[in-house]
Design an enzyme around this catalytic site. Structure first.
Site, PDB file in Angstrom:
ATOM      1  N   ALA A 184       0.797  -1.223   0.000  1.00  0.00           N
ATOM      2  CA  ALA A 184       0.000   0.000   0.000  1.00  0.00           C
ATOM      3  C   ALA A 184       0.833   1.278   0.000  1.00  0.00           C
ATOM      4  O   ALA A 184       0.268   2.367   0.049  1.00  0.00           O
ATOM      5  CB  ALA A 184      -0.920  -0.007   1.214  1.00  0.00           C
ATOM      6  N   ASN A 192       0.554  -3.846   7.881  1.00  0.00           N
ATOM      7  CA  ASN A 192       1.696  -4.424   7.160  1.00  0.00           C
ATOM      8  C   ASN A 192       2.689  -3.358   6.724  1.00  0.00           C
ATOM      9  O   ASN A 192       3.881  -3.620   6.572  1.00  0.00           O
ATOM     10  CB  ASN A 192       1.192  -5.199   5.940  1.00  0.00           C
ATOM     11  CG  ASN A 192       0.497  -6.473   6.347  1.00  0.00           C
ATOM     12  OD1 ASN A 192       1.157  -7.429   6.741  1.00  0.00           O
ATOM     13  ND2 ASN A 192      -0.815  -6.496   6.291  1.00  0.00           N
ATOM     14  N   HIS A 224      -1.008   7.259   5.097  1.00  0.00           N
ATOM     15  CA  HIS A 224       0.229   6.867   5.777  1.00  0.00           C
ATOM     16  C   HIS A 224       1.200   8.025   5.627  1.00  0.00           C
ATOM     17  O   HIS A 224       1.573   8.377   4.498  1.00  0.00           O
ATOM     18  CB  HIS A 224       0.854   5.627   5.141  1.00  0.00           C
ATOM     19  CG  HIS A 224      -0.075   4.455   5.074  1.00  0.00           C
ATOM     20  ND1 HIS A 224      -0.435   3.720   6.176  1.00  0.00           N
ATOM     21  CD2 HIS A 224      -0.713   3.882   4.027  1.00  0.00           C
ATOM     22  CE1 HIS A 224      -1.255   2.745   5.813  1.00  0.00           C
ATOM     23  NE2 HIS A 224      -1.449   2.820   4.510  1.00  0.00           N
TER      24      HIS A 224
HETATM   25  N1  LIG Z   1       1.507  -5.091   2.361  1.00  0.00           N
HETATM   26  C1  LIG Z   1       0.428  -4.319   2.391  1.00  0.00           C
HETATM   27  O1  LIG Z   1       0.492  -3.097   2.210  1.00  0.00           O
HETATM   28  C2  LIG Z   1      -0.916  -4.960   2.648  1.00  0.00           C
HETATM   29  C3  LIG Z   1      -2.076  -4.180   2.508  1.00  0.00           C
HETATM   30  C4  LIG Z   1      -3.295  -4.801   2.718  1.00  0.00           C
HETATM   31  C5  LIG Z   1      -3.362  -6.133   3.089  1.00  0.00           C
HETATM   32  N2  LIG Z   1      -2.225  -6.853   3.232  1.00  0.00           N
HETATM   33  C6  LIG Z   1      -2.272  -8.280   3.627  1.00  0.00           C
HETATM   34  O2  LIG Z   1      -3.024  -8.974   2.667  1.00  0.00           O
HETATM   35  C7  LIG Z   1      -3.885  -9.890   3.335  1.00  0.00           C
HETATM   36  C8  LIG Z   1      -5.120 -10.137   2.477  1.00  0.00           C
HETATM   37  O3  LIG Z   1      -5.866  -8.939   2.365  1.00  0.00           O
HETATM   38  P1  LIG Z   1      -7.352  -8.961   1.769  1.00  0.00           P
HETATM   39  O4  LIG Z   1      -7.829  -7.557   1.811  1.00  0.00           O
HETATM   40  O5  LIG Z   1      -7.405  -9.727   0.501  1.00  0.00           O
HETATM   41  O6  LIG Z   1      -8.104  -9.779   2.907  1.00  0.00           O
HETATM   42  P2  LIG Z   1      -9.480 -10.609   2.741  1.00  0.00           P
HETATM   43  O7  LIG Z   1      -9.932 -10.854   4.139  1.00  0.00           O
HETATM   44  O8  LIG Z   1     -10.391  -9.929   1.796  1.00  0.00           O
HETATM   45  O9  LIG Z   1      -9.009 -11.973   2.076  1.00  0.00           O
HETATM   46  C9  LIG Z   1      -8.103 -12.844   2.664  1.00  0.00           C
HETATM   47  C10 LIG Z   1      -8.421 -14.237   2.181  1.00  0.00           C
HETATM   48  O10 LIG Z   1      -7.370 -15.115   2.609  1.00  0.00           O
HETATM   49  C11 LIG Z   1      -7.942 -16.212   3.290  1.00  0.00           C
HETATM   50  N3  LIG Z   1      -7.025 -16.653   4.342  1.00  0.00           N
HETATM   51  C12 LIG Z   1      -6.669 -15.988   5.458  1.00  0.00           C
HETATM   52  N4  LIG Z   1      -5.829 -16.738   6.194  1.00  0.00           N
HETATM   53  C13 LIG Z   1      -5.655 -17.891   5.519  1.00  0.00           C
HETATM   54  C14 LIG Z   1      -4.915 -19.065   5.765  1.00  0.00           C
HETATM   55  N5  LIG Z   1      -4.210 -19.214   6.900  1.00  0.00           N
HETATM   56  N6  LIG Z   1      -4.955 -20.043   4.849  1.00  0.00           N
HETATM   57  C15 LIG Z   1      -5.693 -19.908   3.716  1.00  0.00           C
HETATM   58  N7  LIG Z   1      -6.436 -18.833   3.439  1.00  0.00           N
HETATM   59  C16 LIG Z   1      -6.408 -17.831   4.326  1.00  0.00           C
HETATM   60  C17 LIG Z   1      -9.267 -15.721   3.875  1.00  0.00           C
HETATM   61  O11 LIG Z   1     -10.164 -16.786   4.086  1.00  0.00           O
HETATM   62  C18 LIG Z   1      -9.734 -14.775   2.770  1.00  0.00           C
HETATM   63  O12 LIG Z   1     -10.427 -15.459   1.758  1.00  0.00           O
HETATM   64  C19 LIG Z   1      -4.207  -9.219   4.680  1.00  0.00           C
HETATM   65  O13 LIG Z   1      -4.487 -10.186   5.669  1.00  0.00           O
HETATM   66  C20 LIG Z   1      -2.943  -8.465   4.987  1.00  0.00           C
HETATM   67  O14 LIG Z   1      -2.100  -9.255   5.830  1.00  0.00           O
HETATM   68  C21 LIG Z   1      -1.014  -6.293   3.004  1.00  0.00           C
END
Ligand SMILES: NC(=O)c1ccc[n+]([C@@H]2O[C@H](COP(=O)([O-])OP(=O)(O)OC[C@H]3O[C@@H](n4cnc5c(N)ncnc54)[C@H](O)[C@@H]3O)[C@@H](O)[C@H]2O)c1
Length: 280
Positions: free
Chosen positions: A131, A201, A231
């Protein structure tokens, strides 16, 4: 030519990444996705095995739901868009098997031991810029940085999650009732990651780029009037002083995620696939 990928986690980011990569099929082939169910029954989900016939994706883009063994077998790269717990549970097996891994859930790497396991290879461990931007500059000045401050401002609901300690939950939901922004957290990256595993994150990204999590002070403001997630990053060091202000629109599917994150991941994958020219 091109690379074969499997997406781990098929929520807001996973689905958006899938859609974005579909525009570049000659460079990147999405062979399947992994979800909680398929990972729970990994060994039963090998291609051709009973129960492995589930598919996910929009019309025209449906792909098989795979177990971990099968994904590792066929993918050059696993794209993680799930959660820090998914990285802890499956990351070491992926890179240990020689498959590359692109990580969104950087908060998991606040655990130095896990970070060490993931980078030991033989698969490579790639970190998504997610992000924010400016990580190239912070990485380039690693070793010369004195301090990094991150102030993140988000909608209260984008900070809530089931595991949130009660004291923090009350403080965050109170901002919705009062209609007034409030500083709800100050602390280190490991403390931020412990309280908000999937929501901050960006803090871990800064610590990873700087090569030292201890340099980063995190402040989180719950703002019921926030249209954008912002941010503000301030870096002080011997190479110079830097300030970035990033304002992202939340993802329409998940207000805890910025719409930019999926684009950053897809852009990173295209870079790994060797497409186009890139800043390095
Ligand atoms: N680096 C960044 O800037 C940044 C920004 C936003 C999100 N993220 C990360 O990305 C991840 C996903 O974001 P999103 O918005 O798609 O979330 P979301 O909740 O829309 O989707 C996450 C999906 O992953 C699945 N999931 C979660 N844990 C799991 C596991 N242990 N095994 C299998 N499937 C699993 C969930 O069931 C869900 O379908 C967030 O949890 C966050 O850690 C990172």
């Amino acid at each position: 030519m091109g690379i074969d990928v499997v997406i781990l986690g098929y929520g807001a980011i996973g689905q958006a990444v899938h859609g974005l990569l579909a525009e570049h099929r000659s460079e990147v082939r999405v062979l399947g996705v992994m979800d909680r169910a398929s990972l729970a029954e990994t060994d039963h989900c090998r291609a051709g095995a009973p129960g492995s016939d589930r598919v996910l994706g929009p019309a025209g883009l449906k792909v098989p739901v795979l177990g971990l063994s099968r994904a590792i077998e066929i993918a050059d790269l696993v794209i993680e868009c799930a959660s820090p717990s998914a990285i802890r549970a499956h990351g070491p097996r992926i890179t240990g098997a020689g498959t590359d891994l692109l990580i969104a859930s950087l908060g998991a790497l606040a655990d130095g031991r896990l970070h060490g396991m993931l980078t030991a290879g033989p698969g490579r461990c790639h970190l998504s810029t997610g992000a924010i931007g400016g990580l190239d500059l912070i990485r380039a000045s690693a070793g010369t940085i004195k301090a990094i401050e991150l102030e993140t401002r988000k909608l209260p609901e984008a900070l809530l999650h089931p595991g949130l300690p009660e004291r923090l939950r009350g403080s965050i939901t109170g901002t919705t009732d009062s209609g007034t922004p409030k500083l709800v957290f100050t602390g280190s990256v490991p403390e931020a990651v412990q309280s908000f595993p999937s929501n901050i994150n960006v803090a871990a990204a800064l610590g990873l780029a700087a090569g030292n999590m201890d340099l980063v002070d995190v402040r989180i403001i719950a703002d019921p009037g926030a249209v954008l997630t912002s941010h503000t990053i301030t870096v002080r060091g011997d190479c110079g002083n830097y300030r970035f202000e990033i304002q992202n629109f939340p993802d329409p599917e998940n207000p805890a995620t910025s719409a930019l994150t999926a684009r950053s991941m897809a852009s990173g994958v295209l870079r790994l696939a060797g497409r186009g020219s890139h800043f390095i």
